[in-house]
Scaffold this motif. Sequence first.
Motif, PDB file in Angstrom:
ATOM      1  N   LEU A   1      33.695  41.808  27.845  1.00  0.00           N
ATOM      2  CA  LEU A   1      35.130  41.583  27.938  1.00  0.00           C
ATOM      3  C   LEU A   1      35.628  41.537  29.374  1.00  0.00           C
ATOM      4  O   LEU A   1      36.796  41.188  29.610  1.00  0.00           O
ATOM      5  N   LEU A   2      34.797  41.923  30.319  1.00  0.00           N
ATOM      6  CA  LEU A   2      35.240  42.020  31.706  1.00  0.00           C
ATOM      7  C   LEU A   2      34.814  40.777  32.469  1.00  0.00           C
ATOM      8  O   LEU A   2      33.621  40.547  32.680  1.00  0.00           O
ATOM      9  N   HIS A   3      35.806  39.989  32.867  1.00  0.00           N
ATOM     10  CA  HIS A   3      35.531  38.756  33.597  1.00  0.00           C
ATOM     11  C   HIS A   3      36.373  38.732  34.867  1.00  0.00           C
ATOM     12  O   HIS A   3      37.580  38.992  34.820  1.00  0.00           O
ATOM     13  N   PRO A   4      35.782  38.395  36.010  1.00  0.00           N
ATOM     14  CA  PRO A   4      36.525  38.365  37.280  1.00  0.00           C
ATOM     15  C   PRO A   4      37.405  37.122  37.405  1.00  0.00           C
ATOM     16  O   PRO A   4      37.242  36.309  38.300  1.00  0.00           O
ATOM     17  N   SER A   5      38.346  36.955  36.462  1.00  0.00           N
ATOM     18  CA  SER A   5      39.237  35.800  36.475  1.00  0.00           C
ATOM     19  C   SER A   5      40.641  36.250  36.860  1.00  0.00           C
ATOM     20  O   SER A   5      40.902  37.436  37.059  1.00  0.00           O
ATOM     21  N   GLU A   6      41.547  35.305  36.960  1.00  0.00           N
ATOM     22  CA  GLU A   6      42.931  35.608  37.319  1.00  0.00           C
ATOM     23  C   GLU A   6      43.569  36.514  36.254  1.00  0.00           C
ATOM     24  O   GLU A   6      43.300  36.357  35.056  1.00  0.00           O
ATOM     25  N   PRO A   7      44.441  37.441  36.658  1.00  0.00           N
ATOM     26  CA  PRO A   7      45.116  38.304  35.679  1.00  0.00           C
ATOM     27  C   PRO A   7      45.963  37.486  34.711  1.00  0.00           C
ATOM     28  O   PRO A   7      46.820  36.715  35.132  1.00  0.00           O
ATOM     29  N   ASN A   8      45.716  37.634  33.420  1.00  0.00           N
ATOM     30  CA  ASN A   8      46.518  36.891  32.435  1.00  0.00           C
ATOM     31  C   ASN A   8      46.479  37.524  31.051  1.00  0.00           C
ATOM     32  O   ASN A   8      46.850  36.895  30.062  1.00  0.00           O
ATOM     33  N   LEU A   9      46.044  38.787  30.967  1.00  0.00           N
ATOM     34  CA  LEU A   9      45.861  39.406  29.653  1.00  0.00           C
ATOM     35  C   LEU A   9      47.048  40.305  29.305  1.00  0.00           C
ATOM     36  O   LEU A   9      47.313  41.294  29.985  1.00  0.00           O
TER      37      LEU A   9
END
Length: 462
Positions: free
Chosen positions: A151-159
């Motif tokens: 579940l942990l992905h180094p993407s832009e904050p959007n959750l």
Amino acid sequence: MTIATRPEATLPTVDARIYPRGGLDILSREEVARLKDASSGGLHDLLRRCALAVLTSGSANDDPRAAQEMYPDFDIQVLQQDRGLRIDLKGAPAMAFVDGEIIRGVAELLFATVRDLAYMAIELGPEYAADLDSSAGITNAVFGLLRNARLLHPSEPNLVVCWGGHSISRVEYEYTKLVGYELGLRGLDICTGCGPGAMKGPMKGANIAHAKQRQRRPRYIGITEPGIIAAESPNPIVNQLVIMPDIEKRLEAFVRIGHGIIVFPGGVGTAEEILYLLGLLLREENAALPFPLILTGPVSSAPYFEQIDRFIRLTLGDAAASRYEIIVGDPQAVARAMAAGVKRVREARIQNKDSFYFNWGLDIPLPFQQPFVPTHEAMAGLDLHHGRKPHELAADLRRAFSGIVAGNVKEDGMRRVEQYGPFQIHGAEDMMRALDDLLRAFVEQRRMKISGEYRPCYEVVT
């Protein structure tokens, strides 16, 4: 695979053999052995109950024992083979299959269940109990579970985490879909408790919006725990499921991976979640931490939020109320405010050199992390009086609501209430009157249970 109907019931069942793939290719022999262990300390019964909940995904029944009564012969076996795993299902609900094949989304949730319970059996087993005696150790355990679930992905904050009740009105449910739609149009993904009602609606709305925006690989994350999943089966839109060991780690997972939280109308579980987060945000260590928190619902739900707001101000003070915003009847305003809040979170994470995918900067003290077992003695011993630090009072109020949740929908809690009678809750007279009024409103508005007459599992002593 064979399909058969039991003579004593009308519910068709399936015997099937499934070969997992994509994230559950390999388990160790020890993990498989623990999943097969049917002794009192083994995991087989827990696996069977959680798997049955997943296979009845979309069920509208919130009695944790209902599925077991409808499918008493259900069993699951996880077998190690030379080239991977095999899962054998016996007497499984036929609703999880179509034309002889298990529905792909249901299969993925089933594999996630096996994965998480296997991980817990080893990484959080008795031999590692000492690691869970410290706040840092528990946070590391939460991180490990989420990382193992991918579940942990180094993407832009959007959750955006969406909280709310499983038993809500049709008007409220439609409103949650509208909010989810507006969030999805703005590229925001959804995380909920994975069940029906306010946990399903935002995902359903966002799903349409993501399709319109041609967003690839949108995330609809469901976070649950073994005591809840049997009463709140995952809704069909969930595409990433994680089962945490207990409610406290479930709550920590929400606030560690979420970049903002929206609260829809709900019952005691929703009140528990609000108090948990406010208890954290009221701590001096978290005072400067941006964490957008919006309470919202249709215009008809305005009295609900007014009563929640009064209760929070009475118990925790105006400082607690300053940490959230109430927006009624305006899905676009909710989405705009949340998008702006997530942007502030992004800026703060960059400034503080904190990760986008896990909120390490949020201070969560050990009392908020230690599992609370709602026995009658523990519920009666909660210190619900004025004069305490707000975050400490919030922690005990959260435990009171957690105990009521257990008495309502968790098998162990329901058994305790059946054996010893309702939980008794004591505290300051004005606080208990406000609590009693709030709980009575939940009952009158049918927010405690989806079906059947509600019999209170608690008694507020004034």
